[in-house]
Design an enzyme around this catalytic site. Sequence first.
Site, PDB file in Angstrom:
ATOM      1  CE1 TYR A  13      -3.649   2.557   0.336  1.00  0.00           C
ATOM      2  CE2 TYR A  13      -2.399   3.392   2.195  1.00  0.00           C
ATOM      3  CZ  TYR A  13      -3.417   3.537   1.282  1.00  0.00           C
ATOM      4  OH  TYR A  13      -4.196   4.667   1.281  1.00  0.00           O
TER       5      TYR A  13
ATOM      6  CE  LYS B 246      -3.351   5.471  -1.996  1.00  0.00           C
ATOM      7  NZ  LYS B 246      -4.401   5.848  -2.980  1.00  0.00           N
TER       8      LYS B 246
END
Length: 243
Positions: free
Chosen positions: A166, A170
């Site tokens: 994750y 980003k």
Amino acid sequence: MSEQTIALITGANKGIGYEIAAGLGALGWSVGVGARDEQRRETAVAKLRAAGIDAFGVPLDVTDDASVTAAAGLVEERAGRLDVLVNNAGVTGSAPQLPTTVDLAVVRTVVETNVIGVIRVTNAMLPLLRRSASPRIVNMSSGVGSLTRQSTSTDELSTGPVAVAYSPSKTFLNAVTVQYAKELRDTNILINAGCPGFVATDLNGFRGIRTPEQGAAIAIRLATLPDDGPTGGFFEDAGVVPW
């Protein structure tokens, strides 16, 4: 064609995405609620309409080429152009995400949605955005994508847990945003990444300390930038996020 401002928000059936749709809709805009799940999408649209917002549903799976192409066709048929695209849809991936033991399939799944999905949707919508007088693209990122915060802070509240799928997704998204800004610098399209802060949503088991409405504020700000506003940046409510 309508002169009403037209926006599309991906992952808009709940959480931050829903509140972005509500916030932009409250400005008098027509908002497309992009979502995979038909029932949740229709429920969200009905709720927005009950609040007096001009909302319409857009079936949209950011990981599926045919779905994204169909979504662009739907927006074109309805409005003939797109003024604002908010790439909000995202997944965290299953836990644990320790680098040494992670299932590589989890990394692929997260990147497919959080990065490749954004590229897929953006490219499909660009012809419609180019027809807008003041087109804006907002990519919903996260403070956990900041290499500076990850490497200098020990506060898990701001850096999140160890998450090799994750968090880097980003960071990847932030870098992709810069590349779009570089390519589109000679156009009137402004593209920026926004950090909503640690918001209580089902993505984190509602452990966040901010409300979805608070998390949506940065997207609304970036969606409504003036023509001389920034592009290629990474912002939160307090200003520029250290990269």
